[in-house]
Write a protein that holds these residues in place. Structure first.
Motif, PDB file in Angstrom:
ATOM      1  N   ASN A  54      15.728 -16.929  40.564  1.00 44.10           N
ATOM      2  CA  ASN A  54      16.188 -17.051  39.175  1.00 44.10           C
ATOM      3  C   ASN A  54      17.694 -16.829  39.068  1.00 44.10           C
ATOM      4  OD1 ASN A  54      13.672 -17.633  38.096  1.00 44.10           O
ATOM      5  ND2 ASN A  54      13.166 -15.475  37.715  1.00 44.10           N
ATOM      6  N   HIS A  55      18.196 -15.859  39.830  1.00 42.46           N
ATOM      7  CA  HIS A  55      19.632 -15.588  39.786  1.00 42.46           C
ATOM      8  C   HIS A  55      20.423 -16.723  40.438  1.00 42.46           C
ATOM      9  CE1 HIS A  55      23.315 -13.248  39.578  1.00 42.46           C
ATOM     10  NE2 HIS A  55      23.520 -13.492  40.878  1.00 42.46           N
ATOM     11  N   GLU A  56      19.915 -17.229  41.546  1.00 37.74           N
ATOM     12  CA  GLU A  56      20.618 -18.300  42.255  1.00 37.74           C
ATOM     13  C   GLU A  56      20.657 -19.584  41.424  1.00 37.74           C
ATOM     14  OE1 GLU A  56      20.169 -20.947  46.376  1.00 37.74           O
ATOM     15  OE2 GLU A  56      18.887 -19.208  46.006  1.00 37.74           O
ATOM     16  N   GLN A  57      19.557 -19.873  40.728  1.00 35.61           N
ATOM     17  CA  GLN A  57      19.469 -21.110  39.945  1.00 35.61           C
ATOM     18  C   GLN A  57      19.941 -20.936  38.504  1.00 35.61           C
ATOM     19  OE1 GLN A  57      18.614 -24.021  41.353  1.00 35.61           O
ATOM     20  NE2 GLN A  57      18.381 -22.952  43.315  1.00 35.61           N
ATOM     21  N   GLY A  58      20.366 -19.735  38.144  1.00 33.41           N
ATOM     22  CA  GLY A  58      20.824 -19.496  36.780  1.00 33.41           C
ATOM     23  C   GLY A  58      19.711 -19.398  35.771  1.00 33.41           C
ATOM     24  N   LEU A  59      18.477 -19.139  36.216  1.00 33.01           N
ATOM     25  CA  LEU A  59      17.335 -19.069  35.320  1.00 33.01           C
ATOM     26  C   LEU A  59      17.230 -17.732  34.597  1.00 33.01           C
ATOM     27  CD1 LEU A  59      14.680 -20.850  37.583  1.00 33.01           C
ATOM     28  CD2 LEU A  59      15.932 -21.801  35.638  1.00 33.01           C
ATOM     29  N   ASP A  60      18.126 -16.805  34.905  1.00 30.22           N
ATOM     30  CA  ASP A  60      18.144 -15.533  34.190  1.00 30.22           C
ATOM     31  C   ASP A  60      19.156 -15.556  33.043  1.00 30.22           C
ATOM     32  OD1 ASP A  60      20.301 -15.766  35.855  1.00 30.22           O
ATOM     33  OD2 ASP A  60      20.138 -13.738  36.739  1.00 30.22           O
ATOM     34  N   ARG A  61      19.746 -16.721  32.785  1.00 36.61           N
ATOM     35  CA  ARG A  61      20.687 -16.863  31.680  1.00 36.61           C
ATOM     36  C   ARG A  61      19.951 -17.291  30.410  1.00 36.61           C
ATOM     37  NH1 ARG A  61      25.236 -20.580  34.872  1.00 36.61           N
ATOM     38  NH2 ARG A  61      25.603 -19.132  36.603  1.00 36.61           N
ATOM     39  N   PRO A  62      20.626 -17.254  29.251  1.00 37.48           N
ATOM     40  CA  PRO A  62      19.992 -17.726  28.012  1.00 37.48           C
ATOM     41  C   PRO A  62      19.613 -19.204  28.126  1.00 37.48           C
ATOM     42  CG  PRO A  62      21.952 -16.431  27.530  1.00 37.48           C
ATOM     43  CD  PRO A  62      21.939 -16.634  29.007  1.00 37.48           C
ATOM     44  N   LEU A  63      18.560 -19.599  27.423  1.00 39.22           N
ATOM     45  CA  LEU A  63      18.049 -20.974  27.511  1.00 39.22           C
ATOM     46  C   LEU A  63      19.097 -22.033  27.150  1.00 39.22           C
ATOM     47  CD1 LEU A  63      14.370 -20.690  26.203  1.00 39.22           C
ATOM     48  CD2 LEU A  63      15.166 -21.059  28.544  1.00 39.22           C
ATOM     49  N   PRO A  64      19.904 -21.846  26.088  1.00 44.96           N
ATOM     50  CA  PRO A  64      20.926 -22.872  25.803  1.00 44.96           C
ATOM     51  C   PRO A  64      21.901 -23.056  26.954  1.00 44.96           C
ATOM     52  CG  PRO A  64      20.609 -21.453  23.897  1.00 44.96           C
ATOM     53  CD  PRO A  64      19.861 -20.824  25.017  1.00 44.96           C
ATOM     54  N   VAL A  65      22.273 -21.944  27.597  1.00 49.30           N
ATOM     55  CA  VAL A  65      23.189 -22.037  28.737  1.00 49.30           C
ATOM     56  C   VAL A  65      22.503 -22.764  29.898  1.00 49.30           C
ATOM     57  CG1 VAL A  65      24.536 -20.727  30.417  1.00 49.30           C
ATOM     58  CG2 VAL A  65      24.394 -19.947  28.044  1.00 49.30           C
ATOM     59  N   GLN A  66      21.231 -22.461  30.096  1.00 49.79           N
ATOM     60  CA  GLN A  66      20.481 -23.134  31.151  1.00 49.79           C
ATOM     61  C   GLN A  66      20.391 -24.633  30.886  1.00 49.79           C
ATOM     62  OE1 GLN A  66      16.745 -21.414  32.479  1.00 49.79           O
ATOM     63  NE2 GLN A  66      17.273 -19.452  31.538  1.00 49.79           N
ATOM     64  N   TYR A  67      20.200 -25.013  29.614  1.00 51.30           N
ATOM     65  CA  TYR A  67      20.066 -26.433  29.287  1.00 51.30           C
ATOM     66  C   TYR A  67      21.377 -27.172  29.537  1.00 51.30           C
ATOM     67  CZ  TYR A  67      19.422 -30.729  26.684  1.00 51.30           C
ATOM     68  OH  TYR A  67      19.370 -32.061  26.329  1.00 51.30           O
ATOM     69  N   VAL A  68      22.492 -26.547  29.176  1.00 50.51           N
ATOM     70  CA  VAL A  68      23.793 -27.173  29.439  1.00 50.51           C
ATOM     71  C   VAL A  68      24.002 -27.343  30.942  1.00 50.51           C
ATOM     72  CG1 VAL A  68      26.293 -26.866  29.246  1.00 50.51           C
ATOM     73  CG2 VAL A  68      24.814 -26.337  27.291  1.00 50.51           C
ATOM     74  N   TYR A  70      21.622 -27.607  33.114  1.00 51.49           N
ATOM     75  CA  TYR A  70      20.661 -28.635  33.530  1.00 51.49           C
ATOM     76  C   TYR A  70      21.221 -30.036  33.270  1.00 51.49           C
ATOM     77  CZ  TYR A  70      16.389 -31.464  33.407  1.00 51.49           C
ATOM     78  OH  TYR A  70      15.442 -32.444  33.601  1.00 51.49           O
ATOM     79  N   LEU A  71      21.826 -30.238  32.097  1.00 50.13           N
ATOM     80  CA  LEU A  71      22.442 -31.530  31.783  1.00 50.13           C
ATOM     81  C   LEU A  71      23.570 -31.853  32.759  1.00 50.13           C
ATOM     82  CD1 LEU A  71      22.746 -31.845  27.885  1.00 50.13           C
ATOM     83  CD2 LEU A  71      21.289 -33.154  29.441  1.00 50.13           C
ATOM     84  N   ASN A  72      24.335 -30.850  33.078  1.00 48.27           N
ATOM     85  CA  ASN A  72      25.446 -31.056  34.006  1.00 48.27           C
ATOM     86  C   ASN A  72      24.942 -31.483  35.383  1.00 48.27           C
ATOM     87  OD1 ASN A  72      28.371 -30.756  34.768  1.00 48.27           O
ATOM     88  ND2 ASN A  72      27.538 -29.143  36.082  1.00 48.27           N
ATOM     89  N   THR A  73      23.869 -30.860  35.840  1.00 51.48           N
ATOM     90  CA  THR A  73      23.315 -31.248  37.143  1.00 51.48           C
ATOM     91  C   THR A  73      22.744 -32.668  37.088  1.00 51.48           C
ATOM     92  OG1 THR A  73      21.174 -30.226  36.582  1.00 51.48           O
ATOM     93  CG2 THR A  73      22.785 -28.878  37.783  1.00 51.48           C
ATOM     94  N   LEU A  74      22.128 -33.043  35.959  1.00 49.20           N
ATOM     95  CA  LEU A  74      21.599 -34.404  35.823  1.00 49.20           C
ATOM     96  C   LEU A  74      22.721 -35.433  35.866  1.00 49.20           C
ATOM     97  CD1 LEU A  74      18.827 -34.107  33.073  1.00 49.20           C
ATOM     98  CD2 LEU A  74      18.544 -34.242  35.549  1.00 49.20           C
ATOM     99  N   LEU A  75      23.819 -35.134  35.176  1.00 46.79           N
ATOM    100  CA  LEU A  75      24.945 -36.059  35.161  1.00 46.79           C
ATOM    101  C   LEU A  75      25.552 -36.238  36.547  1.00 46.79           C
ATOM    102  CD1 LEU A  75      26.724 -35.000  31.827  1.00 46.79           C
ATOM    103  CD2 LEU A  75      25.360 -37.057  32.248  1.00 46.79           C
ATOM    104  N   HIS A  76      25.358 -35.256  37.399  1.00 42.29           N
ATOM    105  CA  HIS A  76      25.853 -35.357  38.773  1.00 42.29           C
ATOM    106  C   HIS A  76      24.765 -35.868  39.724  1.00 42.29           C
ATOM    107  CE1 HIS A  76      29.020 -32.756  37.114  1.00 42.29           C
ATOM    108  NE2 HIS A  76      29.773 -33.171  38.120  1.00 42.29           N
ATOM    109  N   GLY A  77      23.649 -36.336  39.159  1.00 41.60           N
ATOM    110  CA  GLY A  77      22.591 -36.917  39.976  1.00 41.60           C
ATOM    111  C   GLY A  77      21.720 -35.915  40.694  1.00 41.60           C
ATOM    112  N   ASP A  78      21.741 -34.673  40.267  1.00 43.98           N
ATOM    113  CA  ASP A  78      20.946 -33.629  40.912  1.00 43.98           C
ATOM    114  C   ASP A  78      19.667 -33.410  40.120  1.00 43.98           C
ATOM    115  OD1 ASP A  78      19.916 -31.511  42.278  1.00 43.98           O
ATOM    116  OD2 ASP A  78      21.541 -30.110  41.838  1.00 43.98           O
TER     117      ASP A  78
END
Length: 319
Positions: A54-68, A70-78
């Motif tokens: 959770n810490h490595e993947q940022g899953l311990d952060r607030p959900l809005p931060v996680q979603y942003v 997540y979008l950033n990783t999608l835009l980079h093809g991840d």
């Protein structure tokens, strides 16, 4: 200018829908039993492993931060990493998607090539024995499960007649797939059967509607031959609902490909999704869902654009 505004509006709508799709996939990821970490690491993971993940993947952060993020990783093809294949999901989809596109496009071309003239033929011979026979066969084809139809095709054309192999083309490249054209026949037929049944009915209804229009009566009064009226005027106007429906049929094609690929062992996205579902490989499952959803949105957008081009009435209504 009107066309530009229309295209701009439709593109913005498509982007909004894609954004909603990312929200849904993000929520599905967090709705996994025990959370994303438990779903990805498996039931044997310890609390320490889950906390570290959770810490490595940022899953311990607030959900809005996680979603942003997540979008950033999608835009980079991840799209994440498959924990059963230990490979990037984007890489897996990049390898499998072209093969699925080949299968679905060939099935769509074969289905439309048969459904369009078949539907027009039914309309011209409305309420005649041939119309009733084709309608009955269409309903049978539409109600027959793809896997059952595929098994029948294998039994008849592989075991009895020995015309085609029971397994789809194998290989890592499209060149290797096209090197075995006879092995593509049965998967394409299985994928196109229901499409013929559906689109022939749409084409029949659209042709009947256009045959009763004033422009057809005017052309007949002017001495135009029935065949010329049918192919020069009625065909183009009758294609409008077919083109519109084609965009919405994209997820059905991908859904059929899932069964067809598993049945014929075709190494595309459908087989990848099937294998991921059996091993509960959630990153692969959600990555496939996201790609198919985006493909559906793009297909609908293209269908609307083509519909506007081929039908002046649509252009007049939406300007």
């Amino acid at each position: 200018m009107d066309t530009f505004l229309y295209l701009t509006r439709r593109i913005l709508q498509a982007l909004a829908v894609i954004l909603i799709v990312t929200v849904v996939v993000f929520c599905l990821l967090h709705a996994l039993p025990g959370g994303p970490a438990r779903g990805i690491l498996g039931p044997q993971a310890t609390a320490q492993q889950i906390a570290a993940f959770n810490h490595e993947q940022g899953l311990d952060r607030p959900l809005p931060v996680q979603y942003v993020y997540y979008l950033n990783t999608l835009l980079h093809g991840d799209l994440g990493t498959s924990y059963t294949l230990n490979e990037a999901v984007s890489r897996l989809i990049e390898q499998r998607l072209p093969k699925t596109l080949v299968l679905t496009v060939l099935s769509a071309i074969a289905g439309l090539a048969l459904a369009i003239p078949l539907g027009m033929w039914q309309a011209v011979r409305r309420n005649r024995p041939v119309d009733y026979v084709i309608t009955t066969l269409s309903f049978v084809a539409y109600s027959t499960p793809v896997y059952f139809l595929g098994l029948v095709l294998v039994l008849v054309f592989t075991q009895v007649l020995n015309w085609f192999p029971s397994q789809a083309p194998q290989g890592d490249t499209l060149g290797q797939v096209f090197a075995q054209p006879n092995a593509l026949v049965l998967p394409v037929v299985a994928g196109a059967a229901s499409m013929v049944a559906v689109f022939s009915r749409y084409m029949r209804a659209a042709t009947l509607e256009n045959l009763s229009e004033d422009y057809v009566r005017t052309a007949r009064a002017g001495g135009s031959r029935p065949r010329a009226i049918l192919w020069r005027h009625v065909l183009r106007n009758s294609l409008t609902p077919v083109v519109a429906m084609l965009g919405y049929y994209v997820p059905v094609l991908f859904g059929g490909a899932l069964v067809v690929e598993q049945l014929f062992n075709y190494p595309g996205m459908g087989l990848l999704f099937w294998s991921a579902a059996q091993s509960s490989d959630y990153p692969v499952l959600l990555g496939c869902v996201l790609v198919i959803s985006v493909a559906t949105v793009i297909g609908t957008l293209l269908a609307d654009v083509v519909q506007r081009i081929i039908d002046p009435r649509v252009k007049a209504d939406r300007t």
